[in-house]
Motif scaffolding. Structure first.
Motif, PDB file in Angstrom:
ATOM      1  N   THR B 489       0.810  -1.213   0.000  1.00 31.36           N
ATOM      2  CA  THR B 489       0.000   0.000   0.000  1.00 31.36           C
ATOM      3  C   THR B 489       0.841   1.260   0.000  1.00 31.36           C
ATOM      4  O   THR B 489       0.319   2.352  -0.075  1.00 31.36           O
ATOM      5  CB  THR B 489      -0.919   0.026   1.226  1.00 31.36           C
ATOM      6  OG1 THR B 489      -0.088  -0.063   2.392  1.00 31.36           O
ATOM      7  CG2 THR B 489      -1.897  -1.125   1.213  1.00 31.36           C
ATOM      8  N   THR B 491       2.600   2.338   2.469  1.00 26.29           N
ATOM      9  CA  THR B 491       2.906   2.755   3.828  1.00 26.29           C
ATOM     10  C   THR B 491       3.612   1.641   4.587  1.00 26.29           C
ATOM     11  O   THR B 491       3.739   1.683   5.795  1.00 26.29           O
ATOM     12  CB  THR B 491       1.614   3.093   4.587  1.00 26.29           C
ATOM     13  OG1 THR B 491       0.797   1.909   4.602  1.00 26.29           O
ATOM     14  CG2 THR B 491       0.862   4.211   3.908  1.00 26.29           C
ATOM     15  N   GLY B 492       4.019   0.618   3.833  1.00 24.36           N
ATOM     16  CA  GLY B 492       4.623  -0.528   4.493  1.00 24.36           C
ATOM     17  C   GLY B 492       3.595  -1.556   4.917  1.00 24.36           C
ATOM     18  O   GLY B 492       3.930  -2.657   5.325  1.00 24.36           O
ATOM     19  N   ALA B 493       2.329  -1.190   4.819  1.00 25.65           N
ATOM     20  CA  ALA B 493       1.280  -2.128   5.196  1.00 25.65           C
ATOM     21  C   ALA B 493       0.957  -3.047   4.013  1.00 25.65           C
ATOM     22  O   ALA B 493       1.293  -2.751   2.877  1.00 25.65           O
ATOM     23  CB  ALA B 493       0.036  -1.372   5.622  1.00 25.65           C
ATOM     24  N   VAL B 494       0.303  -4.133   4.344  1.00 20.05           N
ATOM     25  CA  VAL B 494      -0.080  -5.108   3.328  1.00 20.05           C
ATOM     26  C   VAL B 494      -1.596  -5.189   3.281  1.00 20.05           C
ATOM     27  O   VAL B 494      -2.245  -5.286   4.318  1.00 20.05           O
ATOM     28  CB  VAL B 494       0.507  -6.498   3.697  1.00 20.05           C
ATOM     29  CG1 VAL B 494      -0.126  -7.587   2.850  1.00 20.05           C
ATOM     30  CG2 VAL B 494       2.020  -6.493   3.517  1.00 20.05           C
ATOM     31  N   ASP B 495      -2.161  -5.108   2.078  1.00 19.14           N
ATOM     32  CA  ASP B 495      -3.602  -5.309   1.936  1.00 19.14           C
ATOM     33  C   ASP B 495      -3.832  -6.730   1.423  1.00 19.14           C
ATOM     34  O   ASP B 495      -3.608  -7.009   0.249  1.00 19.14           O
ATOM     35  CB  ASP B 495      -4.202  -4.284   0.964  1.00 19.14           C
ATOM     36  CG  ASP B 495      -5.723  -4.354   0.933  1.00 19.14           C
ATOM     37  OD1 ASP B 495      -6.286  -5.392   1.353  1.00 19.14           O
ATOM     38  OD2 ASP B 495      -6.343  -3.369   0.495  1.00 19.14           O
ATOM     39  N   VAL B 496      -4.223  -7.602   2.335  1.00 14.69           N
ATOM     40  CA  VAL B 496      -4.336  -9.016   1.950  1.00 14.69           C
ATOM     41  C   VAL B 496      -5.411  -9.238   0.886  1.00 14.69           C
ATOM     42  O   VAL B 496      -5.406 -10.249   0.193  1.00 14.69           O
ATOM     43  CB  VAL B 496      -4.622  -9.939   3.159  1.00 14.69           C
ATOM     44  CG1 VAL B 496      -3.455  -9.937   4.117  1.00 14.69           C
ATOM     45  CG2 VAL B 496      -5.922  -9.576   3.849  1.00 14.69           C
ATOM     46  N   ARG B 497      -6.314  -8.293   0.762  1.00 10.63           N
ATOM     47  CA  ARG B 497      -7.376  -8.464  -0.232  1.00 10.63           C
ATOM     48  C   ARG B 497      -6.819  -8.470  -1.645  1.00 10.63           C
ATOM     49  O   ARG B 497      -7.467  -8.926  -2.573  1.00 10.63           O
ATOM     50  CB  ARG B 497      -8.419  -7.352  -0.074  1.00 10.63           C
ATOM     51  CG  ARG B 497      -9.107  -7.415   1.283  1.00 10.63           C
ATOM     52  CD  ARG B 497      -9.987  -6.220   1.541  1.00 10.63           C
ATOM     53  NE  ARG B 497      -9.244  -4.977   1.582  1.00 10.63           N
ATOM     54  CZ  ARG B 497      -9.749  -3.822   1.994  1.00 10.63           C
ATOM     55  NH1 ARG B 497     -11.014  -3.766   2.391  1.00 10.63           N
ATOM     56  NH2 ARG B 497      -9.025  -2.724   2.014  1.00 10.63           N
ATOM     57  N   LEU B 499      -4.058 -10.036  -2.416  1.00 11.83           N
ATOM     58  CA  LEU B 499      -3.145 -11.182  -2.486  1.00 11.83           C
ATOM     59  C   LEU B 499      -3.909 -12.476  -2.738  1.00 11.83           C
ATOM     60  O   LEU B 499      -5.096 -12.572  -2.408  1.00 11.83           O
ATOM     61  CB  LEU B 499      -2.396 -11.308  -1.149  1.00 11.83           C
ATOM     62  CG  LEU B 499      -1.168 -10.427  -1.002  1.00 11.83           C
ATOM     63  CD1 LEU B 499      -0.858 -10.176   0.457  1.00 11.83           C
ATOM     64  CD2 LEU B 499       0.037 -11.082  -1.698  1.00 11.83           C
ATOM     65  N   GLY B 502      -6.647 -13.839  -0.328  1.00 13.51           N
ATOM     66  CA  GLY B 502      -7.541 -12.761   0.080  1.00 13.51           C
ATOM     67  C   GLY B 502      -7.648 -12.633   1.584  1.00 13.51           C
ATOM     68  O   GLY B 502      -6.649 -12.683   2.306  1.00 13.51           O
ATOM     69  N   LEU B 503      -8.878 -12.480   2.051  1.00 13.77           N
ATOM     70  CA  LEU B 503      -9.123 -12.239   3.469  1.00 13.77           C
ATOM     71  C   LEU B 503      -8.675 -13.391   4.357  1.00 13.77           C
ATOM     72  O   LEU B 503      -8.608 -13.248   5.563  1.00 13.77           O
ATOM     73  CB  LEU B 503     -10.618 -11.992   3.695  1.00 13.77           C
ATOM     74  CG  LEU B 503     -11.139 -10.660   3.161  1.00 13.77           C
ATOM     75  CD1 LEU B 503     -12.656 -10.628   3.235  1.00 13.77           C
ATOM     76  CD2 LEU B 503     -10.545  -9.510   3.961  1.00 13.77           C
ATOM     77  N   ASN B 505      -5.864 -14.446   4.679  1.00 13.53           N
ATOM     78  CA  ASN B 505      -4.612 -14.075   5.335  1.00 13.53           C
ATOM     79  C   ASN B 505      -3.560 -15.168   5.227  1.00 13.53           C
ATOM     80  O   ASN B 505      -2.903 -15.523   6.201  1.00 13.53           O
ATOM     81  CB  ASN B 505      -4.909 -13.763   6.822  1.00 13.53           C
ATOM     82  CG  ASN B 505      -3.739 -13.126   7.538  1.00 13.53           C
ATOM     83  OD1 ASN B 505      -3.035 -12.290   6.956  1.00 13.53           O
ATOM     84  ND2 ASN B 505      -3.527 -13.506   8.782  1.00 13.53           N
ATOM     85  N   SER B 507      -0.984 -15.139   2.920  1.00 14.73           N
ATOM     86  CA  SER B 507       0.323 -14.650   2.485  1.00 14.73           C
ATOM     87  C   SER B 507       0.363 -13.149   2.665  1.00 14.73           C
ATOM     88  O   SER B 507      -0.648 -12.473   2.494  1.00 14.73           O
ATOM     89  CB  SER B 507       0.551 -14.988   1.000  1.00 14.73           C
ATOM     90  OG  SER B 507       1.685 -14.293   0.516  1.00 14.73           O
ATOM     91  N   HIS B 508       1.528 -12.656   3.024  1.00 18.94           N
ATOM     92  CA  HIS B 508       1.760 -11.214   3.016  1.00 18.94           C
ATOM     93  C   HIS B 508       2.725 -10.861   1.891  1.00 18.94           C
ATOM     94  O   HIS B 508       3.412  -9.851   1.954  1.00 18.94           O
ATOM     95  CB  HIS B 508       2.274 -10.750   4.380  1.00 18.94           C
ATOM     96  CG  HIS B 508       1.265 -10.931   5.483  1.00 18.94           C
ATOM     97  ND1 HIS B 508       1.541 -10.699   6.809  1.00 18.94           N
ATOM     98  CD2 HIS B 508      -0.035 -11.332   5.447  1.00 18.94           C
ATOM     99  CE1 HIS B 508       0.466 -10.946   7.547  1.00 18.94           C
ATOM    100  NE2 HIS B 508      -0.504 -11.337   6.742  1.00 18.94           N
TER     101      HIS B 508
END
Lengths: 163, 839, 296
Positions: B489, B491-497, B499, B502-503, B505, B507-508
């Motif tokens: 994203t 900001t260093g964050a991961v949006d699993v949606r 990937l 998906g939700l 979770n 994989s990051h």
């Protein structure tokens, strides 16, 4: 057999001789003359029967009729006053988000709830909010367009005008 | 307590609507027509739109006119076939077999019949006439099983009761004694010397020509000298492929209502794809003339081929006629999986050869389709698989054999793509492998061999309309690629949606590899092989409130595709009116043919256009008769081409308004009903497959971009781009919707959709939406669409049937992308996580 | 069929005592499917929907008493900090509509090996508060699952709540399904680090007849972390140890082949999830984890 009293789309309603195993969906569709909520799977896997139960979107097929006693239910028929379309309904028509239309009522209730909670959803938020609603016709692209359009229109409208 | 009786002692469930205090009664079924009015918005505010409005009659052909039934569908008022209600109606329910292959030793309905609230229980012995079978091409399907069960879920008895639960419980009380028979599950068991015959004493027209009675139909295609061509090949690739059984999974379950009529006939409101084909099969079983079985199309919740065969139509009518009460039947999702045919699973063996410079030398193919227990449309599916089995490529030397088996698996028949889907999956995998062998870019290799206008198909038929195969590939290839690592994203964050997983979770970003794949396909449009493929339209023009209004009446099944929108557009373009009413589809007008084979806009659209032209001629004659003498500008003869109908007026070539339609019509209405046919086709030669078997072709190409978690075998389709030639986008918004929807069904069968049949028992293992998975909105990526409009001069407005082609190439493009990401061979669709991780 | 509608908890317990065969109905997300399809025809339904206390949670010092009927939506929104593993698990449950209705009590009552909450409850070390007219007992989660769809409840007992210690360290949860939303677990894995007791707990779903812990893996990893003084130093778990932990987790499965996946795949995938969730949880423990959007 039992009697179930509930409020549907703002009106007090009751159904008699309800079999104890009946779902809220059956009562709405077959006893209260509100077939807008759809019966695609009756196992909570498609979202086509989505209604608001005390404000919260749920699958009406998985709510026992007796559990809805005394509850407030809003169905697709209650999204806008008779003869009018809510912003989300209008957007679904305009964006080409409706093909066969069987998933549409459930999607409308889910999308309406999303925009109430999150007026400017990102695409990923839209997808997450609608992930419990299967559509077999559109490939969802026009549904995404419709929700984006509804969000844009709702943000452009003064608060009071919103259907 | 048995559960069905009321704990307070009353006997059974009573008809809920018969008691007082029940609110919300609805009237008997009324299927309203829809009025197509020009919607207020032009381009959508806040949305990019690639289609500008065009000149000519507003709301006509070429515009993104909105659906006339859209408002009813968003308010919940649209009456789908499962929404109907009638006073005093009963609920119908079917008992289905719990085994796949058995002799029926006995059926005892006495307990069911004695259940309070049950009004009728019917078995084979209760059928009123000697016609007790039906079928689209071969009448081999028993209305209710007789003596033998040939697949899991075959109907045995029909029950009518006051409440669906009473009907279900009563059906459960029917005692069926089976003696199980050995299962026929595949080609080896079907064609073994001692194989049990699924259908003994076949009398159908394919029977004399098949290699074994358990083969429904076989079609070879032979062209050129394959031996010689193979000897010239510098590279040869061979492969075996397997395609799983896909379900149409339309959301609106099979349903409808039969209402007995005073004249001894029956009115049937039902969701179907072809009213008149249903009628032809229903009436003889009921022992009624066709005019006493009046059918009206109820709202159809999707079809995709799955409503081409009968489901509950005959049973509901039989129960209604037996009880004298309206009978409603609605399959639940479990039953729906048994209530319609599926896409044929297939085993395909291919050999492709090419020279060093990348020209195809030859193709050999053998395509074995599993037709299941009854024929349905298997013969036509075989014809498609054979004739389109090489794909949109020029190949001089071809040997193809396609056949469909009779087995004890679920019956298979029509589904979007109809025989061309399975072949496309295999030949596109072959094209990638062959390109790699030659050492060419995969897209370039396809382009080098791409068919063009003038190419000759393996059937010997010349492609006489544009065939922009190479251009479609170029277009999808040139689209910008989606960004890499979309889950980051910033900001260093991961949006699993974003990937795989998906939700859930899973994989990051670990294990995720991107792949890109391409595919292209060819689909025929319309019914082929000499079928008399026609449609009928009745168009009426009259004045109302000082304005000319048109109404269009056809029997076309609107299944969601938007035919009703298109008919109104055609009427506007041809008649220059703005108000068009679309009459409900019923059997009071002639057949429209099936809503399948991508044919309705072409064929029923063509019929509406033709009817409008005839109405126009009559109106102009009328105008000339009324005003020819008094107003200047009216040509002397009948209906010269230079007059236009525009904006409710007759306009001369120089723009002079000669008269308004309303004043010409006065109190008179002009009405025309006409049939319209596309060019005739001919059967494929039984041994060589040669013949001008098809009417038109439709081409689409896809580029799939996927992220695969290679450790878990989970796939996220990142983007699925499509380019398709539609000849003429009669309604650009709707055609894009068709392309995206078709692409998504191809995605489904690439990655998750399969009806799993237990090989040991022949039982379906996943007849539910819990275990038959179709893509959710989180599985479906953005789908950019490039629409080409290269006119086919043989078709109305130059249009090309559009609904099916995108379902073909979507699947192999995704498989190619997954192969690219994983380096695996992947010979099977759908590909499952274990296929990506084993070994 | 009878529909019992107790207005309060005591009334519900009395009804269950009188009719032990009465089937509790809460979110309805399992039971209603069985009713709709005629798979089950109980004599009596016991609707727990109007019992307010089941839909509440209380936080008392170190533990959370989570009402059996608190919908997953509220768990994932409101208990991220206290019960991070369960909050993550809640977010993987079916669909938004189901998450609005279903709660942990239903998952425990059904005791399907595929229930999404189980691995998180096992990893967190929950206790099930089982109550009957006879009294209350706390059933350790490790003793709760007896077999496929069988649990340790007595016929007259109802689940009032689960009691879970407030997380004292990072927790993770991951679930494999063949679709990116609305899917039943092919397998699932929960992991909780418990720095206070210097222990690691796990939970595995859909890969054995019941939800299970990978005890050998827990002990092995606990030993390594102790030995290498990782808890104190926050240093990276040695990769070989992480791999062995994953292998031991996979070995703790006794999966079957079914229509959702093969036994071999489940075993392999549990190993992958174990390795990854350990990595994420340990990174977080080390204080350098990246925030995760969208996943609760």
């Amino acid at each position: 057999m039992m009697r179930v009293r509930l409020t549907v789309n703002g009106r007090a309603r009751e159904a008699d001789d309800v079999w104890e195993g009946e779902s809220l969906l059956y009562v709405l569709r077959e006893r209260l003359g509100l077939p807008g909520s759809k019966n695609a799977c009756e196992q909570g896997e498609c979202g086509s029967c989505t209604v608001r139960l005390d404000g919260v979107p749920v699958c009406a097929c998985l709510v026992a009729a007796g559990q809805a006693e005394g509850c407030e239910v809003v169905t697709v028929e209650g999204l806008a006053p008779e003869g009018e379309l809510s912003t989300v309904q209008r957007a679904f028509v305009d964006a080409g988000a409706v093909q066969c239309g069987f998933c549409t009522p459930g999607l409308l209730v889910a999308a309406d709830d999303l925009l109430d909670r999150n007026p400017k959803p990102a695409d990923a938020d839209i997808r997450e909010a609608l992930s419990g609603n299967l559509c077999r016709c559109t490939g969802y692209e026009k549904i995404m367009d419709a929700v984006r359009l509804a969000a844009a229109r709702r943000c452009a409208e003064p608060e009071g005008d919103r259907a | 307590m048995s559960g069905l009786t009321d704990p307070r002692g009353t006997s059974g469930l009573t008809d809920p609507r018969g008691t007082s205090g029940v609110t919300g009664r609805r009237p008997a079924p009324v299927i309203p027509g829809v009025r197509s009015e020009l919607g207020p918005p032009g381009p959508l505010a806040g949305l990019p739109t690639r289609f500008a409005r065009r000149a000519g009659n507003a709301g006509g052909v070429g515009e993104s006119v909105l659906r006339p039934d859209g408002v009813l569908k968003v308010t919940g008022e649209f009456a789908f076939s499962s929404d109907l209600w009638h006073e005093h109606m009963l609920w119908g329910h079917l008992l289905r077999s719990t085994v796949a292959h058995a002799e029926i030793l006995s059926v005892d309905v006495s307990e069911a019949l004695a259940t309070p609230g049950v009004h009728a229980v019917l078995t084979y012995d209760d059928l009123p006439t000697e016609v007790r079978h039906y079928g689209l091409e071969i009448q081999d399907t028993p209305v209710l099983a007789h003596g033998r069960i040939r697949h899991h879920g075959e109907p045995i008895a029909a029950v009518a009761a006051d409440h669906p639960e009473i009907a279900r419980r009563a059906a459960a009380k029917i005692k069926v004694e089976y003696r199980e028979l050995p299962l026929i599950t595949d080609e080896a068991s079907a064609t073994a010397p001692d194989a049990v015959l699924i259908h003994e004493d076949r009398t159908d027209h394919h029977a004399p020509h098949v290699p074994h009675p358990n083969v429904v139909h076989r079609q070879p295609i032979v062209r050129g000298d394959v031996e010689e061509a193979a000897a010239r090949a510098d590279f040869v690739v061979r492969g075996e492929y397997e395609f799983g059984m896909q379900d149409q999974a339309f959301l609106g379950p099979e349903s409808g209502m039969a209402v007995p009529a005073e004249d001894g006939g029956v009115d049937l409101y039902v969701a179907t794809q072809w009213l008149h084909a249903d009628l032809r099969q229903i009436a003889p079983v009921l022992g009624l003339p066709e005019d006493k079985v009046r059918m009206t199309l109820a709202g159809v919740g999707g079809a995709f081929g799955g409503r081409e065969d009968l489901s509950m139509q005959i049973h509901a009518c039989l129960l209604a006629l037996r009880t004298g009460r309206p009978v409603k039947m609605v399959f639940n999702r479990y039953e729906s999986f048994f209530g319609h045919v599926h896409r044929h699973p297939a085993r395909l063996v291919y050999e492709h050869g090419a020279t060093k410079d990348g020209k195809l030398t030859h193709v050999r193919a053998r395509i074995v389709l599993d037709g299941g227990a009854y024929a349905s449309s298997s013969p036509a599916v075989v014809g498609n698989a054979a004739s389109l089995g090489v794909g949109p490529y020029e190949v001089d030397a071809v040997e193809v054999e396609a056949l469909a088996l009779y087995t004890n698996n679920p019956p298979c028949g029509a589904m979007r793509g109809f025989g061309a889907v399975q072949a496309c999956f295999a030949y596109e995998a072959q094209m990638d492998r062959l390109a790699d062998a030659v050492g060419m870019d995969r897209v370039e290799f396809r382009q080098r061999n791409a068919m063009t206008q003038g190419s000759v198909l393996p059937t010997g038929q010349v492609v006489d309309a544009p065939a922009p195969v190479a251009e479609l590939l170029r277009r999808v290839k040139e689209l910008p690629l989606p960004e890499e690592r979309p889950w980051e994203t910033g900001t260093g964050a991961v949006d699993v949606r974003a990937l795989p997983g998906g939700l859930s979770n899973t994989s990051h970003g670990e294990g995720v590899v991107r792949g890109v794949g391409y595919a292209v396909g060819i689909k025929n449009v319309g019914f082929s092989e000499g079928f008399d493929d026609y449609s009928t339209a009745r168009v009426r023009l009259e004045a109302a409130g000082g304005e000319a209004v048109a109404s269009v009446h056809t029997a076309m099944a609107e299944v969601g595709q938007g035919g009703v929108t298109v008919h109104a557009q055609i009427a506007r373009t041809e008649l220059g009116v703005s108000q068009v009413t679309i009459h409900p589809a019923d059997t009071r007008v002639g057949s429209a043919g099936s809503t399948s084979a991508s044919r309705q806009t072409y064929v029923t659209g063509g019929a509406v256009k033709r009817a409008c032209e005839l109405v126009r001629e009559r109106v102009l004659e009328l105008g000339r008769a009324r005003f020819g003498a008094t107003r200047p500008g009216w040509p002397a003869d009948g209906s010269p081409d230079e007059l236009r109908l525009e904006g409710g007026e007759v306009v001369a070539a120089d723009g002079t308004v000669l008269a308004s339609l309303a004043e010409i019509l006065g109190d008179e209405a002009v009405e025309v009903e006409t049939e319209w046919r596309h060019r005739p086709t001919e059967p494929f030669h039984r041994h060589t497959g040669q013949g001008d078997g098809h009417v038109q072709y439709s081409f689409a190409a896809h580029r799939a971009v996927v992220d695969v978690d290679v450790e878990l075998g989970l796939v996220k389709v990142v983007e699925l781009a499509c380019a398709q030639d539609v000849g003429k986008a009669v309604n650009p918004l709707a055609v894009v919707g068709q392309i995206q929807g078709g692409s998504t069904q191809g995605l489904g069968v690439a990655l998750m959709e399969e009806i799993v049949v237990d090989r040991a028992t022949g039982l379906v293992r996943n007849p539910s939406f819990t275990d038959y998975l179709i893509p959710t909105i989180l599985d479906t990526p953005p789908m950019p669409v490039e629409v080409l409009e290269l006119a086919d001069d043989n078709a109305p407005y130059g249009l090309r049937g559009a609904g099916e082609a995108p379902t073909l190439s979507s699947t192999p493009a995704i498989l190619a992308a997954v192969r690219a990401a994983t380096g695996r061979d992947l010979r099977r669709a759908p590909v499952r996580p274990e296929h990506l991780t084993d070994g | 069929m009878e529909f019992l509608r107790p207005a309060g908890w005591e009334e519900a317990l009395a009804a269950k005592a009188e009719y032990p065969d009465a089937v509790p109905l809460a979110g309805g997300t399992d039971l209603m499917v069985e009713l709709n399809f005629g798979h089950r025809r109980p004599e009596r339904l016991l609707d727990l929907g109007r019992i307010a206390e089941l839909k509440e949670w209380e936080t008392d010092g170190d533990s959370v008493r989570l009402g059996a009927g608190v919908p997953y939506t509220r768990i994932m929104e409101g208990l991220r900090r206290e019960l991070p593993g369960l909050a993550l698990a809640s977010h993987t449950v079916a669909s938004p509509q189901i998450r609005h209705r279903g709660g942990v009590g239903g998952n425990l009552g059904t005791a399907s090996p595929a229930g999404d909450a189980h691995p998180a409850l096992l990893a967190a070390g929950a206790e099930v508060e089982a109550v009957s007219a006879r009294g209350t007992r706390l059933i350790p989660i490790d003793d709760f699952y007896l077999g496929p769809k069988r649990n340790a409840l007595a016929p007259d007992e109802l689940i009032r709540a689960v009691r879970v210690r407030r997380a004292d360290g990072p927790q993770q949860y991951a679930k494999v399904g063949t679709r990116n939303a609305m899917v039943i677990a092919v397998c699932a894995f929960g992991l909780a680090l418990h720095p206070q007791t210097r222990s690691v707990r796990t939970g595995i779903g859909s890969a054995a007849p019941t939800p299970v812990r990978a005890r050998e893996a827990e002990e092995f990893l606990g030993g390594v972390l102790e030995e290498e003084r990782c808890w104190e130093s926050g240093r990276v778990v040695p990769p070989a140890a992480a791999r062995h932990f994953a292998d031991l987790c996979a070995a703790a499965c006794s999966p079957i082949d079914d229509v959702r996946g093969t036994a071999a795949y489940r075993r392999r995938a549990v190993g992958v999830l174990a390795r990854r969730t350990l990595g994420w949880a340990w990174e977080e423990y080390r204080g350098s984890a990246r925030a995760t959007e969208g996943a609760a």
